[in-house]
Design a protein around this motif. Sequence first.
Motif, PDB file in Angstrom:
ATOM      1  N   GLY A 118       0.814  -1.219   0.000  1.00 32.97           N
ATOM      2  CA  GLY A 118       0.000   0.000   0.000  1.00 32.97           C
ATOM      3  C   GLY A 118       0.841   1.259   0.000  1.00 32.97           C
ATOM      4  N   SER A 209      -0.545  -2.474  -5.289  1.00 34.48           N
ATOM      5  CA  SER A 209      -0.991  -3.043  -4.010  1.00 34.48           C
ATOM      6  C   SER A 209      -1.835  -2.045  -3.233  1.00 34.48           C
ATOM      7  CB  SER A 209       0.217  -3.435  -3.161  1.00 34.48           C
ATOM      8  OG  SER A 209       0.885  -2.273  -2.697  1.00 34.48           O
ATOM      9  N   THR A 210      -2.637  -2.593  -2.318  1.00 34.03           N
ATOM     10  CA  THR A 210      -3.404  -1.751  -1.399  1.00 34.03           C
ATOM     11  C   THR A 210      -3.274  -2.278   0.019  1.00 34.03           C
ATOM     12  OG1 THR A 210      -5.410  -3.062  -1.824  1.00 34.03           O
ATOM     13  CG2 THR A 210      -5.143  -1.027  -3.086  1.00 34.03           C
ATOM     14  N   LEU A 225      -9.317   2.291  -7.291  1.00 33.91           N
ATOM     15  CA  LEU A 225      -8.407   1.144  -7.209  1.00 33.91           C
ATOM     16  C   LEU A 225      -8.410   0.341  -8.507  1.00 33.91           C
ATOM     17  CD1 LEU A 225      -9.277   0.003  -3.578  1.00 33.91           C
ATOM     18  CD2 LEU A 225      -7.518   1.629  -4.331  1.00 33.91           C
ATOM     19  N   TYR A 239      -2.455  -7.595  -8.765  1.00 31.11           N
ATOM     20  CA  TYR A 239      -3.024  -6.753  -7.713  1.00 31.11           C
ATOM     21  C   TYR A 239      -2.977  -7.533  -6.404  1.00 31.11           C
ATOM     22  CZ  TYR A 239      -6.544  -4.395  -4.831  1.00 31.11           C
ATOM     23  OH  TYR A 239      -7.196  -3.763  -3.799  1.00 31.11           O
ATOM     24  N   THR A 241      -3.535  -7.252  -2.069  1.00 36.14           N
ATOM     25  CA  THR A 241      -4.299  -6.404  -1.158  1.00 36.14           C
ATOM     26  C   THR A 241      -4.332  -6.891   0.287  1.00 36.14           C
ATOM     27  OG1 THR A 241      -6.493  -5.406  -0.769  1.00 36.14           O
ATOM     28  CG2 THR A 241      -6.456  -7.596  -1.775  1.00 36.14           C
ATOM     29  N   ALA A 257     -12.254  -7.252  -3.773  1.00 31.45           N
ATOM     30  CA  ALA A 257     -10.997  -7.684  -4.395  1.00 31.45           C
ATOM     31  C   ALA A 257     -11.268  -8.407  -5.712  1.00 31.45           C
ATOM     32  CB  ALA A 257     -10.222  -8.586  -3.441  1.00 31.45           C
TER      33      ALA A 257
END
Length: 563
Positions: A118, A209-210, A225, A239, A241, A257
């Motif tokens: 993130g 990324s988150t 996102l 991706y 997360t 997601a």
Amino acid sequence: MKLHTANLIAVIALSLATSHSLPAQSPTAFDLIITNGHIIDGTGSPWYSGDVGIRDGKVAAIGNLASAPRKRTIDATGKGVAPGFIDMLGQSELSILVEPRLPSKIYQGITTEITGEGGSIAPLNDAIIQLDRPGYDHYKITPDWRTFRQYFARLEKQGMGINLASYVGATQVRRMVLGDDDKQPTPEQLEQMKALVRQAMEDGAVGVSTALEYAPAPYAKTEELIALAAEGGKFGGIYSTHMRNESDSVLDSIDEALRIGREAHVPVEIWHIKVAGKNNWGRMPEVVAKINAARGAGADITADTYAYTAWFNSFSAFVPPWAHDGGDARMVERLKDPVTRDRIRKDMLTPSKNWDNEWQEIPGPDAIMIGVAHNPKLHSLQGKRLSEIAKLWNKDPMDALFDFLIEDPDSDVAVFGMSQPDVTLALQQPWVAVDNDSSGTSPEGILGQEHPHPRAYGTFPRILRKYVREEKALTLEDAIRKFSALPAQRMRLTDRGVLKAGMWADVVIFDPATVRDLATFDNPNQLSEGMDYVLVNGVPVIDQGKMTRALPGRVLRGAGYVP
């Protein structure tokens, strides 16, 4: 044109004479041959016997190499020989600048780390550096980079004990454009954010990324996102997360997601998959069923776990997202204001599915242990529970939490909020790999003054001890697959993660009967035992159980990298 028979015979005779006149070519010596080991190749297949020959940093041959010339032999009789372990979320981007050998990682057998949760190491601007100054000062680091390209160049100039790859964080690009405020990007600002993702991918990032629990990330809507993840996907990225909610709304967060993956056209990795909070214990079967159904319908979604029942995160995560608007300084102001403080308290005492309310997830204040305190005045409280601190300060536990954050808004805590059966079930899933979710550290120097989660030192050996050897929840071969081939496949590291000719020689040699973790929550700064040899790109970073001074690690860049 056909040769006449006589001419053909003459050509053959000439070639034979020529071949006999050449000097005999001796085969090139191997740099290293590992003999007599049980080869656990990473695929999940049963172990087999054989020798592993290494040359120029790569596995050059596997088989009977008894008569092959070599510069060095390692006798692995009775030991397992496996691919080096890949840490799916490592957090070492700053600590690798402090202690490049990363002892806590290599003593676990980790040879490659993926990082960038993130809030990634780059891109950077002066405003972010100023806001994050306490973290840089804590490690005595001067942030002299602004892009991934510059950061990677610094790493390569310095040298590193393991391989490292990084995502570009959606939080990071948001902060570059919007700061820490609770607001939405204009179309022009979103284009700026997408451009930063493009630059990061061309610099070598492996995806987007988150970390949606930590402000300012919760302010980002799903559409933002999707736009950023799609930009990374155009460069071959994935991706990953830390989902928006890992407790009461965990299934909704998985839906988000999946939507991001579907609409951005990217694979999805759920970091440190869990069902958090006492009210959710026993819900892992629902999570597993949901992901299995999604995979059955064609969604490319996988996950990873560190397999402990306590997580470790920012102490400030206990405070609701709205109270973080504008950054840490504004949060501290709100905690000092009696009226706003009461509103924060009320929100924490009220069950809600709108944010990940950790206060509602813990059995009580004794389930919170202070880990890393950046304020030197609070170092003596590292390792203590919030219940102890409340008694020490003669305060209500929530007031103790608020007052601690006023003194140290950057502190980290271990939170005991998961059930063991849920953790075990997650680990057993064939699509779940392993992450350390802790920065590389050392019992010595600046890093040794911290009180990390024991996973920082023990994750991988603990799985081999507890879940393989003692509880038999996994076979040895399946555990090694989760440490190597599975994460390599997910991260598209096509030349790592399996022991076979042509692959980079990231190799661990250990005794499956004795390898073990020593780190505990009360005494975490203890290196794991049992890794006799750890090779990174063919070079020992652990040799006969002792750390060498070698720094053979490489930056692993994503598919979109433009040299």
